[in-house]
Design an enzyme around this catalytic site. Structure first.
Site, PDB file in Angstrom:
ATOM      1  N   ASP A 132     -46.119 -29.189  41.738  1.00  0.00           N
ATOM      2  CA  ASP A 132     -46.338 -27.861  42.289  1.00  0.00           C
ATOM      3  C   ASP A 132     -47.219 -27.058  41.331  1.00  0.00           C
ATOM      4  O   ASP A 132     -46.994 -27.062  40.117  1.00  0.00           O
ATOM      5  CB  ASP A 132     -44.986 -27.166  42.474  1.00  0.00           C
ATOM      6  CG  ASP A 132     -45.099 -25.826  43.163  1.00  0.00           C
ATOM      7  OD1 ASP A 132     -45.528 -25.792  44.317  1.00  0.00           O
ATOM      8  OD2 ASP A 132     -44.750 -24.811  42.529  1.00  0.00           O
TER       9      ASP A 132
ATOM     10  N   GLU B 270     -50.978 -29.855  43.219  1.00  0.00           N
ATOM     11  CA  GLU B 270     -51.805 -28.751  43.686  1.00  0.00           C
ATOM     12  C   GLU B 270     -52.755 -28.347  42.560  1.00  0.00           C
ATOM     13  O   GLU B 270     -52.297 -27.937  41.491  1.00  0.00           O
ATOM     14  CB  GLU B 270     -50.931 -27.555  44.071  1.00  0.00           C
ATOM     15  CG  GLU B 270     -50.064 -27.786  45.290  1.00  0.00           C
ATOM     16  CD  GLU B 270     -49.224 -26.556  45.608  1.00  0.00           C
ATOM     17  OE1 GLU B 270     -49.375 -26.003  46.709  1.00  0.00           O
ATOM     18  OE2 GLU B 270     -48.420 -26.151  44.742  1.00  0.00           O
TER      19      GLU B 270
END
Length: 655
Positions: A347, A376
């Site tokens: 994340d 990400e």
């Protein structure tokens, strides 16, 4: 969380300036760091060894409790500071089943109690660690559990949220919303169609990516009857299993064993397992073991003692700090070795530094050369660290065997986040270059004008939707006035681009069923009425489900769609010139020895009219056309022109 947008260069420059301030106020690198793996609780039967890292503390003590609700400890023991900044104590009796906390003194005051930073078993709600016999956490046959062997060309990732996937009354699952839901075979919807793990087999995915399953703070595990919901991007204990997805959150062994049963069942069914990890920030910092043992060290801090917040969640962690880097690596190794996890999705990976990500990759690939790592490549706002040193999408080429989500192909096929059009799949011009960029897997290619950010196409995660923002159906219903039939055609077109990309295809749970979230973009804490997947949609949209399954079968049958090497892609994949801004056509040729086919041709027609594309004259098997697809072929074609219907994809194979 709805945080996935790129950071502007302006923000990065601001972050670079902030980094100078941060360096002056974050605890220094001269602190003693343990050489051995950090083990805060080691159960040895007749004794248990405890340790906590707090090198600048004045004192430390251990407290033991019978339960999470006990106000008073039944035993409190002083700890002694040893080498490498570790405070230690050994309890010389059998305390299996007890819960524990550490408490350290700084500046003459005792800080709040904590389970530590590396608790591997916890009590209900995770505020106290648990003493367990790890042999008792293994399900039958766990020692023989093996991850299936999956070729890189067969990787197709299915992002799954435990509660979404099985909580609906139509799921046919007994253990709804639990880890054990993914151990149940033979589950069906009211019309007799497969659900659960059998459904995953049917649609041909090979990797299951679990939304956060490590212990998070948001859900009160003592009130599960209230049907609370949260994605879990509020981590508390990184090395412990979340209790709300277990059948008994009060029993530390139960949650561990059930998680392992889930992994075991997925492996047995032919899937590898990816864990969504959230090391970039924590829940409210004051409640974490980080701040209750070494305040200010594990986070990036301003001179005034406040937290930098590149995560948009109140804080950002400092991966460049020696102990936190060590901690991240050992935590990931723990999940691989103890829980047999096969990969990780990071994340807001751009908050972490490149050196840490490369060391993570090196260490994890030593455990399993096939481990999959991606994340990400952005943050919510500028991290307090120099832009050239963080794991930004643009810096992916600087990382070894670490990939990133491609918002290039995502935004191109469905329209950018916040934009009021549905992009290439709805015939919107201006997206062709980024679709082509996604097709080659983000590498440098002589026919692609978008600047490359990968050095290997397998670093490029290709997708049209994920848990963030609108799911694909909601996106279409917001951004286009087309009929449902036309929207379904758009979904098929978008996913054909994803599945024929040289990158890693990734799909969101339930999008193959045409699921919706009632138009809610950021459903991280919304009720089941918003998030649950209604499995009757499998009956209603069976044609779409079959198309997804066929695309997976086509990709599995044709490794030419995943050459796995940038030079090979440049050599063998050529785009066919088409004078239409909403048509992308390409040919992959010279596949002898790689694929059963000599060449593959794909035409992605996002326009509202039929097109004909000139191709090399030959005899072809039609694998997909006009919304139908089959790996064995749906027809034959001989000639030099490929016909592609409006808003549809055509795939041809030459044998």
């Amino acid at each position: 969380m709805n945080r996935n947008f790129m950071i502007s260069m302006k923000n990065f420059l601001m972050g670079t300036m902030a980094a100078a301030m941060m360096a002056a106020c974050t605890s220094g690198g001269s602190l003693a760091v343990p050489k051995d793996t950090l083990e805060e609780c080691v159960y040895l039967g007749d004794k248990t060894e405890f340790s906590v890292w707090a090198p600048d503390a004045e004192d430390a003590q251990l407290r033991l409790y019978h339960s999470a609700s006990d106000e008073d400890a039944f035993k409190t023991m002083p700890m002694r500071l040893g080498k490498d900044g570790l405070w230690k104590v050994t309890v010389k009796e059998d305390v299996k089943g007890a819960l524990y906390t550490f408490q350290v003194k700084k500046d003459g005051k005792w800080l709040e109690e904590t389970a530590g930073i590396a608790a591997k078993a916890v009590g209900v709600n995770g505020m106290r660690g648990a003493v367990v016999d790890w042999d008792e956490t293994d399900p039958e046959g766990w020692a023989e559990d093996k991850s299936p062997e999956i070729r890189p060309s067969d990787i197709i990732v299915y992002e799954l949220q435990h509660r979404d996937f099985s909580i609906h009354q139509t799921s046919g699952v007994s253990n709804k919303g639990k880890y054990l839901a993914l151990t149940e075979e033979g589950t069906k919807n009211p019309d007799g169609l497969a659900t659960g793990i059998d459904h995953l087999k049917e649609i041909g995915v090979t990797y299951v990516q679990l939304l956060p399953s490590t212990d998070f703070a948001t859900i009160d595990e003592t009130r599960l009857e209230d049907n609370q919901y949260n994605w879990g991007y509020e981590p508390l204990n990184y090395n412990a299993v979340e209790g709300s997805f277990s059948t008994d959150p009060y029993n530390p062994v139960t949650r561990i064993k059930e998680f392992k049963q889930m992994v075991q069942a997925l492996h047995k069914a032919g899937f590898r397992v990816i864990l969504d990890v959230v090391y970039n920030h924590t829940t409210n910092a004051a409640n974490t073991g980080f701040e209750r043992t070494m305040p200010g060290y594990f986070y990036r801090m301003r001179e005034d003692g406040t937290f930098f917040d590149g995560s948009g969640c109140g804080n950002e962690t400092a991966s460049e700090q020696a102990m936190f880097r060590k901690y991240m690596i050992e935590s990931l190794e723990w999940w691989m070795k103890e829980y047999h996890i096969d990969g990780f999705r990071f994340d807001l990976m751009a908050i972490h530094d490149i050196d840490t990500m490369n060391e993570i990759s090196e260490r994890l690939h030593k455990i399993d050369p096939a481990v999959v790592i991606y994340g990400e490549g952005w943050a919510a706002s500028a991290p307090a660290y120099p832009a050239e040193k963080i794991a930004l999408k643009a810096n992916t080429y600087m990382m070894d065997k670490v990939g990133a989500f491609s918002d290039n192909i995502r935004d191109a096929v469905r329209g950018p986040l916040g934009c009021e059009n549905a992009g290439f799949m709805d015939g919107v011009a201006g997206n062709k270059a980024n679709v082509e960029f996604g097709i080659v897997g983000g590498i440098e290619h002589p026919q692609v004008t978008v600047e490359a950010w990968t050095s290997n196409p397998l670093q490029h995660v290709s997708y049209a939707s994920c848990h963030d923002d609108h799911c694909l159906r909601d996106r279409l219903e917001v951004a286009t006035k087309a009929s449902e039939k036309e929207r379904l055609a758009m979904v098929k077109l978008a996913q054909t681009a994803v599945y024929t990309s040289q990158g890693i295809p990734f799909i969101f749970n339930g999008e193959e069923l045409y699921r919706h979230k009632q138009g809610v973009k950021n459903s991280y804490n919304k009720p089941d009425s918003i998030n649950a997947i209604d499995w009757t949609y499998k009956t209603q949209y069976k044609d779409l489900v079959d198309y997804y399954a066929a695309l997976a079968a086509i990709r599995h049958a044709h490794p030419g769609f995943c050459l796995g090497d940038a030079a090979l892609v440049r050599e063998k994949l050529q785009f066919i010139e088409v004078d239409d801004p909403c048509v992308v056509a390409f040919r992959i040729s010279g596949l002898e020895g790689i694929d059963s086919a000599k060449s593959l041709i794909v035409v992605l027609n996002g326009s509202k009219k039929n097109v004909k594309v000139e191709i090399p004259k030959g005899n072809y098997v039609v694998l997909a056309q006009l919304g139908k697809a089959d790996a064995d072929g749906i027809g034959a074609y001989s000639g030099s022109h490929c016909a592609a219907g409006a808003t549809s994809a055509t795939i041809l194979a030459e044998y």
